[in-house]
Design a protein around this motif. Sequence first.
Motif, PDB file in Angstrom:
ATOM      1  N   SER A 104       0.850  -1.184   0.000  1.00 61.42           N
ATOM      2  CA  SER A 104       0.000   0.000   0.000  1.00 61.42           C
ATOM      3  C   SER A 104       0.887   1.236   0.000  1.00 61.42           C
ATOM      4  CB  SER A 104      -0.935   0.016   1.221  1.00 61.42           C
ATOM      5  OG  SER A 104      -0.177   0.028   2.411  1.00 61.42           O
ATOM      6  N   GLY A 105       0.263   2.385  -0.245  1.00 64.80           N
ATOM      7  CA  GLY A 105       0.989   3.641  -0.170  1.00 64.80           C
ATOM      8  C   GLY A 105       1.365   4.250  -1.496  1.00 64.80           C
ATOM      9  N   GLY A 106       1.083   3.542  -2.579  1.00 68.32           N
ATOM     10  CA  GLY A 106       1.391   4.107  -3.892  1.00 68.32           C
ATOM     11  C   GLY A 106       0.463   5.254  -4.229  1.00 68.32           C
ATOM     12  N   LEU A 124       7.102   9.504  -1.157  1.00 64.64           N
ATOM     13  CA  LEU A 124       6.054   8.545  -0.817  1.00 64.64           C
ATOM     14  C   LEU A 124       6.651   7.501   0.106  1.00 64.64           C
ATOM     15  CD1 LEU A 124       4.220   7.696  -4.185  1.00 64.64           C
ATOM     16  CD2 LEU A 124       3.236   8.903  -2.231  1.00 64.64           C
ATOM     17  N   ARG A 125       5.808   6.909   0.940  1.00 65.00           N
ATOM     18  CA  ARG A 125       6.239   5.765   1.742  1.00 65.00           C
ATOM     19  C   ARG A 125       5.333   4.582   1.423  1.00 65.00           C
ATOM     20  NH1 ARG A 125       6.652   4.550   8.238  1.00 65.00           N
ATOM     21  NH2 ARG A 125       4.385   4.440   8.061  1.00 65.00           N
ATOM     22  N   LEU A 126       5.949   3.540   0.936  1.00 59.72           N
ATOM     23  CA  LEU A 126       5.230   2.302   0.670  1.00 59.72           C
ATOM     24  C   LEU A 126       5.302   1.393   1.893  1.00 59.72           C
ATOM     25  CD1 LEU A 126       6.454   1.460  -2.943  1.00 59.72           C
ATOM     26  CD2 LEU A 126       4.598   2.980  -2.216  1.00 59.72           C
ATOM     27  N   SER A 127       4.227   0.640   2.093  1.00 59.36           N
ATOM     28  CA  SER A 127       4.188  -0.354   3.161  1.00 59.36           C
ATOM     29  C   SER A 127       3.838  -1.707   2.564  1.00 59.36           C
ATOM     30  CB  SER A 127       3.123   0.013   4.203  1.00 59.36           C
ATOM     31  OG  SER A 127       3.383   1.260   4.793  1.00 59.36           O
ATOM     32  N   CYS A 128       4.351  -2.730   3.183  1.00 61.10           N
ATOM     33  CA  CYS A 128       4.010  -4.109   2.805  1.00 61.10           C
ATOM     34  C   CYS A 128       3.752  -4.868   4.094  1.00 61.10           C
ATOM     35  CB  CYS A 128       5.138  -4.739   2.012  1.00 61.10           C
ATOM     36  SG  CYS A 128       4.921  -6.514   1.722  1.00 61.10           S
ATOM     37  N   THR A 129       2.517  -5.253   4.289  1.00 58.19           N
ATOM     38  CA  THR A 129       2.140  -5.967   5.496  1.00 58.19           C
ATOM     39  C   THR A 129       2.021  -7.454   5.192  1.00 58.19           C
ATOM     40  OG1 THR A 129       0.974  -4.035   6.334  1.00 58.19           O
ATOM     41  CG2 THR A 129       0.442  -6.151   7.339  1.00 58.19           C
ATOM     42  N   ALA A 130       2.674  -8.253   6.015  1.00 57.82           N
ATOM     43  CA  ALA A 130       2.753  -9.689   5.788  1.00 57.82           C
ATOM     44  C   ALA A 130       1.884 -10.456   6.771  1.00 57.82           C
ATOM     45  CB  ALA A 130       4.205 -10.145   5.929  1.00 57.82           C
ATOM     46  N   SER A 131       1.446 -11.623   6.331  1.00 58.78           N
ATOM     47  CA  SER A 131       0.713 -12.525   7.211  1.00 58.78           C
ATOM     48  C   SER A 131       0.900 -13.951   6.716  1.00 58.78           C
ATOM     49  CB  SER A 131      -0.782 -12.165   7.237  1.00 58.78           C
ATOM     50  OG  SER A 131      -1.347 -12.269   5.944  1.00 58.78           O
ATOM     51  N   GLY A 132       0.634 -14.897   7.608  1.00 57.26           N
ATOM     52  CA  GLY A 132       0.706 -16.307   7.231  1.00 57.26           C
ATOM     53  C   GLY A 132       2.061 -16.951   7.383  1.00 57.26           C
ATOM     54  N   LYS A 192       5.008  -5.242  13.722  1.00 56.97           N
ATOM     55  CA  LYS A 192       3.849  -4.973  12.869  1.00 56.97           C
ATOM     56  C   LYS A 192       3.836  -5.829  11.610  1.00 56.97           C
ATOM     57  CE  LYS A 192       3.284  -0.192  14.394  1.00 56.97           C
ATOM     58  NZ  LYS A 192       3.204   1.234  13.991  1.00 56.97           N
ATOM     59  N   ASN A 193       4.814  -6.726  11.487  1.00 53.05           N
ATOM     60  CA  ASN A 193       4.910  -7.571  10.288  1.00 53.05           C
ATOM     61  C   ASN A 193       4.899  -6.738   9.007  1.00 53.05           C
ATOM     62  OD1 ASN A 193       4.946  -9.813  11.915  1.00 53.05           O
ATOM     63  ND2 ASN A 193       2.954 -10.589  11.292  1.00 53.05           N
ATOM     64  N   THR A 194       5.634  -5.652   9.029  1.00 50.97           N
ATOM     65  CA  THR A 194       5.577  -4.694   7.922  1.00 50.97           C
ATOM     66  C   THR A 194       6.976  -4.267   7.507  1.00 50.97           C
ATOM     67  OG1 THR A 194       3.404  -3.886   8.638  1.00 50.97           O
ATOM     68  CG2 THR A 194       4.669  -2.470   7.162  1.00 50.97           C
ATOM     69  N   VAL A 195       7.172  -4.172   6.214  1.00 50.83           N
ATOM     70  CA  VAL A 195       8.382  -3.608   5.651  1.00 50.83           C
ATOM     71  C   VAL A 195       7.989  -2.333   4.892  1.00 50.83           C
ATOM     72  CG1 VAL A 195       8.240  -5.056   3.576  1.00 50.83           C
ATOM     73  CG2 VAL A 195      10.437  -4.056   4.249  1.00 50.83           C
ATOM     74  N   SER A 247      18.994 -17.732   0.506  1.00 53.65           N
ATOM     75  CA  SER A 247      18.459 -18.195  -0.779  1.00 53.65           C
ATOM     76  C   SER A 247      18.685 -17.132  -1.846  1.00 53.65           C
ATOM     77  CB  SER A 247      16.974 -18.487  -0.648  1.00 53.65           C
ATOM     78  OG  SER A 247      16.395 -18.729  -1.915  1.00 53.65           O
ATOM     79  N   ASN A 248      18.766 -17.579  -3.085  1.00 50.07           N
ATOM     80  CA  ASN A 248      18.929 -16.634  -4.194  1.00 50.07           C
ATOM     81  C   ASN A 248      17.601 -16.138  -4.737  1.00 50.07           C
ATOM     82  OD1 ASN A 248      21.733 -16.737  -4.216  1.00 50.07           O
ATOM     83  ND2 ASN A 248      21.750 -18.571  -5.491  1.00 50.07           N
ATOM     84  N   GLU A 249      16.534 -16.783  -4.355  1.00 55.68           N
ATOM     85  CA  GLU A 249      15.244 -16.469  -4.960  1.00 55.68           C
ATOM     86  C   GLU A 249      14.239 -15.982  -3.923  1.00 55.68           C
ATOM     87  OE1 GLU A 249      15.413 -19.696  -8.660  1.00 55.68           O
ATOM     88  OE2 GLU A 249      13.699 -19.626  -7.287  1.00 55.68           O
ATOM     89  N   TYR A 250      13.399 -15.065  -4.368  1.00 53.77           N
ATOM     90  CA  TYR A 250      12.271 -14.628  -3.564  1.00 53.77           C
ATOM     91  C   TYR A 250      11.089 -15.534  -3.881  1.00 53.77           C
ATOM     92  CZ  TYR A 250      14.805 -10.478  -2.101  1.00 53.77           C
ATOM     93  OH  TYR A 250      15.722  -9.635  -1.515  1.00 53.77           O
ATOM     94  N   SER A 251      10.464 -16.065  -2.857  1.00 51.66           N
ATOM     95  CA  SER A 251       9.491 -17.131  -3.061  1.00 51.66           C
ATOM     96  C   SER A 251       8.051 -16.651  -3.162  1.00 51.66           C
ATOM     97  CB  SER A 251       9.584 -18.151  -1.930  1.00 51.66           C
ATOM     98  OG  SER A 251       9.356 -17.519  -0.681  1.00 51.66           O
ATOM     99  N   ASP A 252       7.751 -15.512  -2.573  1.00 51.05           N
ATOM    100  CA  ASP A 252       6.367 -15.040  -2.550  1.00 51.05           C
ATOM    101  C   ASP A 252       6.344 -13.538  -2.782  1.00 51.05           C
ATOM    102  OD1 ASP A 252       6.508 -17.434  -0.352  1.00 51.05           O
ATOM    103  OD2 ASP A 252       4.647 -17.476  -1.516  1.00 51.05           O
ATOM    104  N   TRP A 253       5.286 -13.108  -3.488  1.00 58.82           N
ATOM    105  CA  TRP A 253       5.196 -11.724  -3.926  1.00 58.82           C
ATOM    106  C   TRP A 253       3.832 -11.142  -3.598  1.00 58.82           C
ATOM    107  CZ3 TRP A 253       9.359  -9.521  -6.633  1.00 58.82           C
ATOM    108  CH2 TRP A 253      10.384 -10.408  -6.954  1.00 58.82           C
ATOM    109  N   GLY A 254       3.803  -9.833  -3.385  1.00 60.62           N
ATOM    110  CA  GLY A 254       2.541  -9.139  -3.247  1.00 60.62           C
ATOM    111  C   GLY A 254       1.941  -8.814  -4.603  1.00 60.62           C
ATOM    112  N   GLN A 255       0.805  -8.129  -4.571  1.00 64.24           N
ATOM    113  CA  GLN A 255       0.102  -7.831  -5.822  1.00 64.24           C
ATOM    114  C   GLN A 255       0.589  -6.536  -6.459  1.00 64.24           C
ATOM    115  OE1 GLN A 255      -1.015  -6.973  -2.880  1.00 64.24           O
ATOM    116  NE2 GLN A 255      -1.611  -4.824  -3.204  1.00 64.24           N
ATOM    117  N   GLY A 256       1.344  -5.754  -5.717  1.00 59.99           N
ATOM    118  CA  GLY A 256       1.928  -4.537  -6.265  1.00 59.99           C
ATOM    119  C   GLY A 256       1.114  -3.295  -5.963  1.00 59.99           C
TER     120      GLY A 256
END
Length: 119
Positions: A7-9, A18-26, A76-79, A103-112
């Motif tokens: 969020s934050g775009g 601007l400040r973007l936030s990414c909240t994680a869960s699971g 807050k589970n947030t970057v 790891s060399n790879e990112y395994s999970d992504w947000g929707q942008g």
Amino acid sequence: QVQLVESGGGLVQAGGSLRLSCTASGFAFRLYDMGWFRQAPGQERDFVAAITWSTEDTRYADSVKRRFVISRDNAKNTVYLQMNNLKFEDTAVYYCARRVHGSNEYSDWGQGTQVTVSS
């Protein structure tokens, strides 16, 4: 399940912030490295910034050094991605992602989230 929600775009004039936030869960957020990437129209997705899980070491793409700052709040589970002195060429969809440390790879992504910088 694993979820990453950015969020934050928005629309901002060149030179603005601007400040973007990414909240994680699971998952156990504090145990994962986190990264920000971006993809402009017709281009590949590019690395922007990353922060490690334990020491919170940071790394940046040359194009955003000294303008962007990545940080995290494990409580807050947030970057976050603080973006200053934005330029037209920063216009893109910004994604956050998680990676197992080492790891060399990112395994999970947000929707942008869309960031548009007007010149």
